[in-house]
Design a protein around this motif. Sequence first.
Motif, PDB file in Angstrom:
ATOM      1  N   LEU A 157       0.833  -1.205   0.000  1.00  0.00           N
ATOM      2  CA  LEU A 157       0.000   0.000   0.000  1.00  0.00           C
ATOM      3  C   LEU A 157       0.869   1.258   0.000  1.00  0.00           C
ATOM      4  CD1 LEU A 157      -3.059   1.092   0.353  1.00  0.00           C
ATOM      5  CD2 LEU A 157      -2.140   1.774   2.554  1.00  0.00           C
ATOM      6  N   ILE A 158       1.914   1.276   0.807  1.00  0.00           N
ATOM      7  CA  ILE A 158       2.795   2.439   0.852  1.00  0.00           C
ATOM      8  C   ILE A 158       3.408   2.686  -0.523  1.00  0.00           C
ATOM      9  CG2 ILE A 158       4.966   3.315   1.824  1.00  0.00           C
ATOM     10  CD1 ILE A 158       4.105   1.882   4.482  1.00  0.00           C
ATOM     11  N   SER A 159       3.860   1.615  -1.181  1.00  0.00           N
ATOM     12  CA  SER A 159       4.421   1.742  -2.541  1.00  0.00           C
ATOM     13  C   SER A 159       3.365   2.225  -3.531  1.00  0.00           C
ATOM     14  CB  SER A 159       4.977   0.397  -3.012  1.00  0.00           C
ATOM     15  OG  SER A 159       6.047   0.007  -2.215  1.00  0.00           O
ATOM     16  N   PHE A 160       2.155   1.701  -3.409  1.00  0.00           N
ATOM     17  CA  PHE A 160       1.067   2.096  -4.296  1.00  0.00           C
ATOM     18  C   PHE A 160       0.762   3.589  -4.135  1.00  0.00           C
ATOM     19  CE2 PHE A 160      -3.564   2.386  -5.232  1.00  0.00           C
ATOM     20  CZ  PHE A 160      -3.521   2.010  -6.562  1.00  0.00           C
ATOM     21  N   CYS A 161       0.683   4.049  -2.895  1.00  0.00           N
ATOM     22  CA  CYS A 161       0.440   5.474  -2.631  1.00  0.00           C
ATOM     23  C   CYS A 161       1.548   6.333  -3.221  1.00  0.00           C
ATOM     24  CB  CYS A 161       0.329   5.732  -1.129  1.00  0.00           C
ATOM     25  SG  CYS A 161      -1.137   5.043  -0.342  1.00  0.00           S
ATOM     26  N   ALA A 162       2.790   5.912  -3.018  1.00  0.00           N
ATOM     27  CA  ALA A 162       3.933   6.679  -3.541  1.00  0.00           C
ATOM     28  C   ALA A 162       3.893   6.734  -5.067  1.00  0.00           C
ATOM     29  CB  ALA A 162       5.237   6.065  -3.058  1.00  0.00           C
ATOM     30  N   SER A 163       3.517   5.632  -5.714  1.00  0.00           N
ATOM     31  CA  SER A 163       3.458   5.631  -7.187  1.00  0.00           C
ATOM     32  C   SER A 163       2.359   6.563  -7.681  1.00  0.00           C
ATOM     33  CB  SER A 163       3.262   4.223  -7.727  1.00  0.00           C
ATOM     34  OG  SER A 163       1.974   3.731  -7.445  1.00  0.00           O
ATOM     35  N   LEU A 164       1.231   6.625  -6.970  1.00  0.00           N
ATOM     36  CA  LEU A 164       0.169   7.574  -7.359  1.00  0.00           C
ATOM     37  C   LEU A 164       0.654   9.008  -7.207  1.00  0.00           C
ATOM     38  CD1 LEU A 164      -3.070   6.032  -5.780  1.00  0.00           C
ATOM     39  CD2 LEU A 164      -2.409   6.086  -8.192  1.00  0.00           C
ATOM     40  N   GLU A 165       1.363   9.301  -6.142  1.00  0.00           N
ATOM     41  CA  GLU A 165       1.893  10.656  -5.938  1.00  0.00           C
ATOM     42  C   GLU A 165       2.871  11.018  -7.061  1.00  0.00           C
ATOM     43  OE1 GLU A 165       2.180  11.731  -1.293  1.00  0.00           O
ATOM     44  OE2 GLU A 165       3.339   9.958  -1.868  1.00  0.00           O
ATOM     45  N   ARG A 166       3.758  10.092  -7.401  1.00  0.00           N
ATOM     46  CA  ARG A 166       4.717  10.376  -8.474  1.00  0.00           C
ATOM     47  C   ARG A 166       4.030  10.602  -9.799  1.00  0.00           C
ATOM     48  NH1 ARG A 166       7.534   6.347  -5.819  1.00  0.00           N
ATOM     49  NH2 ARG A 166       6.813   4.756  -7.284  1.00  0.00           N
ATOM     50  N   SER A 167       3.045   9.761 -10.117  1.00  0.00           N
ATOM     51  CA  SER A 167       2.372   9.907 -11.408  1.00  0.00           C
ATOM     52  C   SER A 167       1.585  11.225 -11.481  1.00  0.00           C
ATOM     53  CB  SER A 167       1.464   8.709 -11.699  1.00  0.00           C
ATOM     54  OG  SER A 167       0.366   8.683 -10.832  1.00  0.00           O
ATOM     55  N   ARG A 168       1.035  11.660 -10.377  1.00  0.00           N
ATOM     56  CA  ARG A 168       0.290  12.929 -10.353  1.00  0.00           C
ATOM     57  C   ARG A 168       1.245  14.114 -10.501  1.00  0.00           C
ATOM     58  NH1 ARG A 168      -2.826   9.815 -11.593  1.00  0.00           N
ATOM     59  NH2 ARG A 168      -4.792   9.352 -10.631  1.00  0.00           N
ATOM     60  N   ARG A 169       2.419  14.027  -9.857  1.00  0.00           N
ATOM     61  CA  ARG A 169       3.405  15.107  -9.971  1.00  0.00           C
ATOM     62  C   ARG A 169       3.941  15.185 -11.401  1.00  0.00           C
ATOM     63  NH1 ARG A 169       7.090  13.340  -5.732  1.00  0.00           N
ATOM     64  NH2 ARG A 169       5.474  12.733  -4.324  1.00  0.00           N
ATOM     65  N   ALA A 170       4.144  14.042 -12.011  1.00  0.00           N
ATOM     66  CA  ALA A 170       4.682  14.006 -13.377  1.00  0.00           C
ATOM     67  C   ALA A 170       3.683  14.563 -14.380  1.00  0.00           C
ATOM     68  CB  ALA A 170       5.042  12.574 -13.767  1.00  0.00           C
ATOM     69  N   SER A 171       2.390  14.379 -14.129  1.00  0.00           N
ATOM     70  CA  SER A 171       1.388  14.860 -15.068  1.00  0.00           C
ATOM     71  C   SER A 171       0.965  16.286 -14.773  1.00  0.00           C
ATOM     72  CB  SER A 171       0.151  13.939 -15.045  1.00  0.00           C
ATOM     73  OG  SER A 171      -0.481  13.992 -13.783  1.00  0.00           O
ATOM     74  N   ALA A 172       1.435  16.859 -13.679  1.00  0.00           N
ATOM     75  CA  ALA A 172       1.056  18.246 -13.323  1.00  0.00           C
ATOM     76  C   ALA A 172       1.942  19.264 -13.979  1.00  0.00           C
ATOM     77  CB  ALA A 172       1.102  18.423 -11.808  1.00  0.00           C
TER      78      ALA A 172
END
Length: 131
Positions: free
Chosen positions: A116-131
Motif C-alpha cells: 500500500l505504501i508503494s502504491f500510494c507513492a506511485s500515485l503521488e509520483r504519477s500525479r506530480r509528473a502529469s502536473a
Amino acid sequence: AQAKLLGLPPDLQRKVMEGFSPPDHMTELNGKFIMFCVSVEKASKGDGFQRQAVQGPGTQLLYGQELISALTDFCLQWALNEDATAKLLSLPPHLQQEVISSFDPPPHMTEVNGKLISFCASLERSRRASA
C-alpha cells in the motif's frame, strides 16, 4: 488504541472521548477509535481533514464523518499498520479515493502494508509528473 489516546494532548483526549460514537453493530473498535483519534488530531492542526471531500461510489462526495468512516473501513479491511495508515492519510482527498477504489494486491498476499505504501507513492509520483 489506548496508547494513541494517551499520546494526545488533554483537550484532544476530551474531544475524542466526547465525540467517538461507533455504530452499535461494530464489534472491533480499536482501528475505528485510532482513526477517529487521528482525525481529531489532524483537524486540530487546521489542515482541514474533516472538511476534505473525496469522490465516493457513483458521484456521491464524502465529507467529515463519512470520509473518516470510508478511510477507517479501508484501513480495517486491509489491517493496515500505523505507517501504511499515515501514508494514506497524508495523501490529498482525490488520491485517497483513488487508493480506496483501486488498491488491489494479489489475493495470496497476507501482509499488504508495504504494498500500500508503494502504491500510494506511485500515485503521488504519477500525479506530480502529469502536473
